[in-house]
Design an enzyme around this catalytic site. Structure first.
Site, PDB file in Angstrom:
ATOM      1  N   SER A  44      -5.142  11.255   8.585  1.00 52.67           N
ATOM      2  CA  SER A  44      -6.378  11.055   7.885  1.00 52.67           C
ATOM      3  C   SER A  44      -7.660  12.030   8.446  1.00 52.67           C
ATOM      4  O   SER A  44      -7.012  12.523   9.520  1.00 52.67           O
ATOM      5  CB  SER A  44      -6.906   9.824   8.106  1.00 52.67           C
ATOM      6  OG  SER A  44      -8.530  10.072   8.187  1.00 52.67           O
ATOM      7  N   LYS A  73      -6.815   8.760  15.570  1.00 51.35           N
ATOM      8  CA  LYS A  73      -5.960   9.570  14.268  1.00 51.35           C
ATOM      9  C   LYS A  73      -6.621  10.940  15.216  1.00 51.35           C
ATOM     10  O   LYS A  73      -5.413  11.890  14.496  1.00 51.35           O
ATOM     11  CB  LYS A  73      -6.755  10.017  13.567  1.00 51.35           C
ATOM     12  CG  LYS A  73      -6.160   8.534  12.258  1.00 51.35           C
ATOM     13  CD  LYS A  73      -4.701   8.322  11.770  1.00 51.35           C
ATOM     14  CE  LYS A  73      -4.313   7.441  11.157  1.00 51.35           C
ATOM     15  NZ  LYS A  73      -3.107   7.075  10.936  1.00 51.35           N
ATOM     16  N   VAL A 110      -7.394   6.646  -0.466  1.00 52.27           N
ATOM     17  CA  VAL A 110      -5.974   6.050  -1.013  1.00 52.27           C
ATOM     18  C   VAL A 110      -7.157   4.540  -1.034  1.00 52.27           C
ATOM     19  O   VAL A 110      -7.077   3.550  -0.673  1.00 52.27           O
ATOM     20  CB  VAL A 110      -4.943   5.518  -0.396  1.00 52.27           C
ATOM     21  CG1 VAL A 110      -3.929   5.050  -1.956  1.00 52.27           C
ATOM     22  CG2 VAL A 110      -4.342   7.546  -0.932  1.00 52.27           C
ATOM     23  N   GLY A 169       1.531  -1.207  -0.238  1.00 53.21           N
ATOM     24  CA  GLY A 169      -0.026   0.046  -0.156  1.00 53.21           C
ATOM     25  C   GLY A 169       0.650   0.950   0.291  1.00 53.21           C
ATOM     26  O   GLY A 169       2.116   1.376  -0.847  1.00 53.21           O
ATOM     27  N   THR A 172      -6.088   0.871  -0.895  1.00 53.78           N
ATOM     28  CA  THR A 172      -5.319   0.219   0.103  1.00 53.78           C
ATOM     29  C   THR A 172      -6.641  -1.096   1.047  1.00 53.78           C
ATOM     30  O   THR A 172      -7.795  -0.786   0.994  1.00 53.78           O
ATOM     31  CB  THR A 172      -5.055   1.251   1.753  1.00 53.78           C
ATOM     32  OG1 THR A 172      -6.199   1.763   2.004  1.00 53.78           O
ATOM     33  CG2 THR A 172      -4.043   2.103   0.621  1.00 53.78           C
ATOM     34  N   ASP A 173      -6.195  -1.818   1.608  1.00 57.00           N
ATOM     35  CA  ASP A 173      -6.971  -2.425   2.560  1.00 57.00           C
ATOM     36  C   ASP A 173      -7.205  -2.143   3.299  1.00 57.00           C
ATOM     37  O   ASP A 173      -8.780  -2.647   3.284  1.00 57.00           O
ATOM     38  CB  ASP A 173      -6.071  -3.780   3.411  1.00 57.00           C
ATOM     39  CG  ASP A 173      -5.065  -4.842   2.680  1.00 57.00           C
ATOM     40  OD1 ASP A 173      -5.394  -4.661   0.866  1.00 57.00           O
ATOM     41  OD2 ASP A 173      -4.064  -5.086   2.778  1.00 57.00           O
ATOM     42  N   ILE A 174      -7.165  -0.968   4.121  1.00 55.35           N
ATOM     43  CA  ILE A 174      -8.235   0.120   5.127  1.00 55.35           C
ATOM     44  C   ILE A 174      -9.217   0.744   4.397  1.00 55.35           C
ATOM     45  O   ILE A 174      -9.777   0.300   4.610  1.00 55.35           O
ATOM     46  CB  ILE A 174      -7.229   0.458   5.923  1.00 55.35           C
ATOM     47  CG1 ILE A 174      -6.233   0.776   6.917  1.00 55.35           C
ATOM     48  CG2 ILE A 174      -8.234   1.807   6.510  1.00 55.35           C
ATOM     49  CD1 ILE A 174      -5.680   0.851   7.618  1.00 55.35           C
ATOM     50  N   ASN A 201       3.396   4.794   8.943  1.00 54.07           N
ATOM     51  CA  ASN A 201       2.355   4.393   8.415  1.00 54.07           C
ATOM     52  C   ASN A 201       1.570   3.373   8.652  1.00 54.07           C
ATOM     53  O   ASN A 201       0.545   3.807   8.782  1.00 54.07           O
ATOM     54  CB  ASN A 201       3.517   4.264   7.128  1.00 54.07           C
ATOM     55  CG  ASN A 201       2.319   3.648   6.259  1.00 54.07           C
ATOM     56  OD1 ASN A 201       1.458   4.180   5.990  1.00 54.07           O
ATOM     57  ND2 ASN A 201       2.495   2.392   5.665  1.00 54.07           N
ATOM     58  N   TYR A 259     -11.400   5.072  14.779  1.00 54.13           N
ATOM     59  CA  TYR A 259     -10.243   5.402  13.709  1.00 54.13           C
ATOM     60  C   TYR A 259     -10.128   6.443  13.984  1.00 54.13           C
ATOM     61  O   TYR A 259      -8.901   6.867  14.168  1.00 54.13           O
ATOM     62  CB  TYR A 259     -10.293   4.830  12.440  1.00 54.13           C
ATOM     63  CG  TYR A 259      -9.900   5.177  11.513  1.00 54.13           C
ATOM     64  CD1 TYR A 259      -8.693   4.659  11.177  1.00 54.13           C
ATOM     65  CD2 TYR A 259      -9.419   6.096  10.704  1.00 54.13           C
ATOM     66  CE1 TYR A 259      -7.434   4.775  10.526  1.00 54.13           C
ATOM     67  CE2 TYR A 259      -8.902   6.599   9.982  1.00 54.13           C
ATOM     68  CZ  TYR A 259      -7.692   5.812   9.102  1.00 54.13           C
ATOM     69  OH  TYR A 259      -6.747   5.907   9.071  1.00 54.13           O
TER      70      TYR A 259
END
Length: 308
Positions: A176, A236, A263, A20, A265-267, A95, A232
């Protein structure tokens, strides 16, 4: 000789570097000239494969070191390696992260849908899909805080002496827009998390403990915490606040937060708009700002923005 570090090179560490955004950040830093990149990841097989992938691009100065940011002994081993091998650290990109939720498998597209699943959807609709495709549990919320806030903080603290040994130490915490204080419904919480001249790490710990108690009792939303993707967002926001505390305490360092964008990505379960390469560019551009640049700031997709 093979693996030797050139003189006057900068040393960069990227956590969560095997896939990622992290992998792309490693590629970009390694390709930037005069930087040796230490790619870290939990899984040694995947991490070693990622290093070989970068080396095939012609970037020789990248090495792998195992790191689980929730494991104190793993963090200590990385710190010892860096101290012995390099004696300093110039760039830390925090990251590694988790989403703090439990996924509900899409019956049509599976865990990670392809692009076709999101055709015709704007960013808001994609986020709505993510929200309807997950569950928040106390265990995933607790794990989310332990990884995204406490894990990142412990890595940072362990590597601070090495960063301070650099003539131009930088920390970029991958944040984020979900960590913005606008998601908090309580004005009191917003003011406290934004009042970094008074806020302490001890008070941050207390607030996170309060969040978990409120979450477990079902009262988080009534108390003014974010309702959706709660853990989350809270983690953050806490990391953003901690970054500003750290920047104030260590004016010799550049400590900034960077939102890479939405983006794939897996998340995000592949629902994002930007490619990992584009997202990583929004991180590495902050890591490579000119010497003496801003500190204690938040960058959204490469542009300085508000924490609120």
């Amino acid at each position: 000789m093979e693996g030797a570090t050139p003189l006057n090179t900068r040393i960069a560490v990227v956590t969560g570097g095997s896939k990622g955004i992290g992998l792309e950040a490693c590629k970009q830093l390694a390709g930037g000239g005069a930087i040796t990149v230490v790619l870290t990841a939990r899984d040694e097989t995947r991490g070693a494969a990622a290093v070989e992938q970068i080396k095939r691009l012609g970037h020789a100065h990248v090495i792998f070191h195992q790191l689980d940011i929730t494991d104190a002994s793993s963090i200590a081993r990385l710190a010892d390696f860096l101290k012995t091998r390099f004696g300093k650290l110039d760039i830390l990109v925090n990251n590694a992260a988790t989403d703090g939720i439990e996924h509900v498998i899409d019956p049509v597209y599976g865990l990670t849908p392809g692009d076709e699943a999101f055709n015709g959807m704007d960013a808001g609709q994609r986020i709505d899909w993510m929200w309807t495709s997950c569950r928040q549990t106390y265990e995933t919320a607790k794990q989310g805080l332990q990884t995204n806030y406490y894990g990142t903080k412990r890595v940072t603290e362990a590597l601070l002496p090495l960063l301070r040994s650099s003539s131009d130490g930088r920390i970029v915490n991958v944040s984020s827009n979900f960590g913005l204080l606008s998601f908090f419904r309580s004005e009191e919480l917003k003011q406290e998390l934004n009042g970094v001249d008074r806020l302490t790490e001890e008070r941050l710990d207390e607030l996170l403990a309060e969040f978990l108690r409120d979450f477990e009792s079902g009262g988080a939303e009534a108390r003014g915490w974010p309702a959706e993707f709660s853990a989350y967002k809270v983690a953050k926001a806490a990391m953003n606040a901690y970054s500003r505390i750290l920047a104030r305490r260590h004016p010799e360092l550049r400590v900034n937060c960077a939102h890479p964008g939405y983006v794939k990505t897996d998340i995000t379960r592949n629902s994002g708009i930007l490619t990992p390469e584009e997202g990583a560019r929004n991180i590495t551009s902050v890591a490579l700002l000119p010497e003496g640049g801003p500190t204690g700031r938040y960058f959204s997709e490469g542009e300085e923005a508000s924490f609120v």
